[in-house]
Design an enzyme around this catalytic site. Structure first.
Site, PDB file in Angstrom:
ATOM      1  N   HIS A  68       1.014  -1.273   0.026  1.00  0.00           N
ATOM      2  CA  HIS A  68       0.037   0.169  -0.001  1.00  0.00           C
ATOM      3  C   HIS A  68       0.965   1.355   0.028  1.00  0.00           C
ATOM      4  O   HIS A  68       0.337   2.308   0.287  1.00  0.00           O
ATOM      5  CB  HIS A  68      -0.942  -0.067   1.134  1.00  0.00           C
ATOM      6  CG  HIS A  68      -2.095  -1.086   1.167  1.00  0.00           C
ATOM      7  ND1 HIS A  68      -2.811  -1.038   0.170  1.00  0.00           N
ATOM      8  CD2 HIS A  68      -2.143  -2.306   1.769  1.00  0.00           C
ATOM      9  CE1 HIS A  68      -4.143  -2.079   0.329  1.00  0.00           C
ATOM     10  NE2 HIS A  68      -3.381  -2.904   1.268  1.00  0.00           N
ATOM     11  N   HIS A 153       7.693  -7.735   4.135  1.00  0.00           N
ATOM     12  CA  HIS A 153       6.350  -7.801   3.933  1.00  0.00           C
ATOM     13  C   HIS A 153       5.729  -8.641   3.049  1.00  0.00           C
ATOM     14  O   HIS A 153       6.115  -8.697   1.838  1.00  0.00           O
ATOM     15  CB  HIS A 153       6.126  -6.349   3.336  1.00  0.00           C
ATOM     16  CG  HIS A 153       4.649  -5.755   3.551  1.00  0.00           C
ATOM     17  ND1 HIS A 153       4.048  -5.235   4.735  1.00  0.00           N
ATOM     18  CD2 HIS A 153       3.721  -5.730   2.565  1.00  0.00           C
ATOM     19  CE1 HIS A 153       2.699  -4.947   4.584  1.00  0.00           C
ATOM     20  NE2 HIS A 153       2.576  -5.131   3.144  1.00  0.00           N
ATOM     21  N   HIS A 178       2.338  -7.680   6.953  1.00  0.00           N
ATOM     22  CA  HIS A 178       1.216  -7.701   5.885  1.00  0.00           C
ATOM     23  C   HIS A 178       0.146  -8.528   6.388  1.00  0.00           C
ATOM     24  O   HIS A 178      -1.114  -8.297   5.778  1.00  0.00           O
ATOM     25  CB  HIS A 178       1.969  -8.191   4.487  1.00  0.00           C
ATOM     26  CG  HIS A 178       0.936  -8.522   3.453  1.00  0.00           C
ATOM     27  ND1 HIS A 178       0.505  -7.256   2.796  1.00  0.00           N
ATOM     28  CD2 HIS A 178       0.316  -9.478   2.608  1.00  0.00           C
ATOM     29  CE1 HIS A 178      -0.399  -7.876   1.811  1.00  0.00           C
ATOM     30  NE2 HIS A 178      -0.437  -9.093   1.779  1.00  0.00           N
ATOM     31  N   HIS A 180      -1.416  -8.930   9.120  1.00  0.00           N
ATOM     32  CA  HIS A 180      -2.305  -8.310  10.104  1.00  0.00           C
ATOM     33  C   HIS A 180      -2.754  -9.416  11.342  1.00  0.00           C
ATOM     34  O   HIS A 180      -3.725  -9.000  11.931  1.00  0.00           O
ATOM     35  CB  HIS A 180      -3.412  -7.682   9.571  1.00  0.00           C
ATOM     36  CG  HIS A 180      -2.937  -6.548   8.446  1.00  0.00           C
ATOM     37  ND1 HIS A 180      -3.967  -5.497   8.317  1.00  0.00           N
ATOM     38  CD2 HIS A 180      -2.020  -6.246   7.979  1.00  0.00           C
ATOM     39  CE1 HIS A 180      -3.573  -4.549   7.604  1.00  0.00           C
ATOM     40  NE2 HIS A 180      -2.233  -5.092   7.431  1.00  0.00           N
TER      41      HIS A 180
HETATM   42 FE   LIG Z   1      -0.791  -4.122   5.962  1.00  0.00          FE
HETATM   43 FE   LIG Z   2       0.456  -5.335   3.056  1.00  0.00          FE
END
Ligand SMILES: [Fe+2]
Ligand SMILES: [Fe+2]
Length: 271
Positions: A68, A153, A178, A180
């Protein structure tokens, strides 16, 4: 030397929790270095300069990103001008910003912070192993730098574990971001590198990876475009990895998960 890495900060509730917790964590855990992933800090998608400044002011020494990175286009000029903010280093050449930064530590020491992105189930990217190897050819842990931290990530636990082993003994810390969700595998690898497959997010866990659970769940139940995803706004849990380094070698002595807030069982390292 004590380090704290915080996983993906999601939306306002994640930011507020980190900003509120960090001064106390810096004091209680005697932290020399704090790094956080901020790829979801701006309403779940990307980062703005204003939010980055607030996170630096709260006590983050460096911020990392991920897939992102470029969701908010106002971040592009800021990425070029703010060395403490990095994006994955294995984007194609000519991508704005940088994937590595040197952070000054107390006592004249320096930490190298790298951000790399995996390839399994992710967008097409250059080889993260080769990109990190090239970066490490310019620095030596315990000699030119006193800590090397890598935010990796990625989606696949296999790729992240392989990466940890590939650089075991060469860096202080490989920590995943990444997904979460925090993994229960924080440990020191045989060569002395601290490792955790995913640090987990700093956000509201009563959600689907930080997004409001009603809308996010509907996406799996029917093939019709629904409402836009928005961050869940309940109380956040701050999740990360605490690491103690040997000051002489820069390798890890301890690696323990940190969880502070609602919904998940708490974990707070003792210092
Ligand atoms: Fe994220
Ligand atoms: Fe991500």
């Amino acid at each position: 030397m004590n380090l704290l890495f915080l996983g993906d900060i999601v939306g306002r509730t994640g930011r507020d929790a980190v900003i509120e917790a960090l001064p106390g964590l810096r004091r209680d855990l005697k932290l020399d270095l704090v790094v956080a992933n901020a790829e979801n800090a701006a309403h779940g998608f990307g980062l703005t300069p204003e939010i980055a400044r607030a996170l630096f002011d709260a006590g983050c020494d460096a911020l990392t990103l991920g897939n992102h990175s470029f969701d908010r286009k106002e971040i592009v000029p800021y990425l070029e001008s703010e060395p403490r903010l990095i994006r994955p280093l294995n984007y194609q050449a000519n991508t704005p910003g940088r994937g590595a930064t040197l952070v000054a530590l107390p006592g004249g020491r320096r930490a190298l912070v790298l951000n790399a992105m995996c390839r399994l189930f992710m967008e097409p990217l250059d080889d993260p192993f080769a990109a990190v190897r090239a970066e490490l050819s310019r620095h030596r842990l315990g000699h030119t730098v006193h800590a090397i931290l890598i935010d990796l990530h990625g989606e696949a636990s296999s790729e992240k574990q392989a990466f940890g082993h590939a650089f075991d003994g060469q860096v202080s810390l490989v920590v995943g971001t990444h997904t979460h969700v925090p993994t229960a595998d924080a440990r020191v690898l045989p060569g002395g590198t601290a490792y955790m497959t995913d640090a987990g997010m700093c956000g509201d866990y009563d959600s689907v990876i930080g997004m409001e659970k009603g809308t996010a769940t509907q996406r799996f139940l029917k093939k019709v475009p629904g409402e836009r995803l928005a961050p869940a706004e309940g109380t956040a849990t701050v999740c990360g990895l605490f690491v103690v380094l040997d000051p002489a070698t820069g390798l890890a002595r301890r690696a323990e998960a940190l969880r502070l807030g609602a919904n998940l069982a708490p974990a707070m390292p003792l210092v």
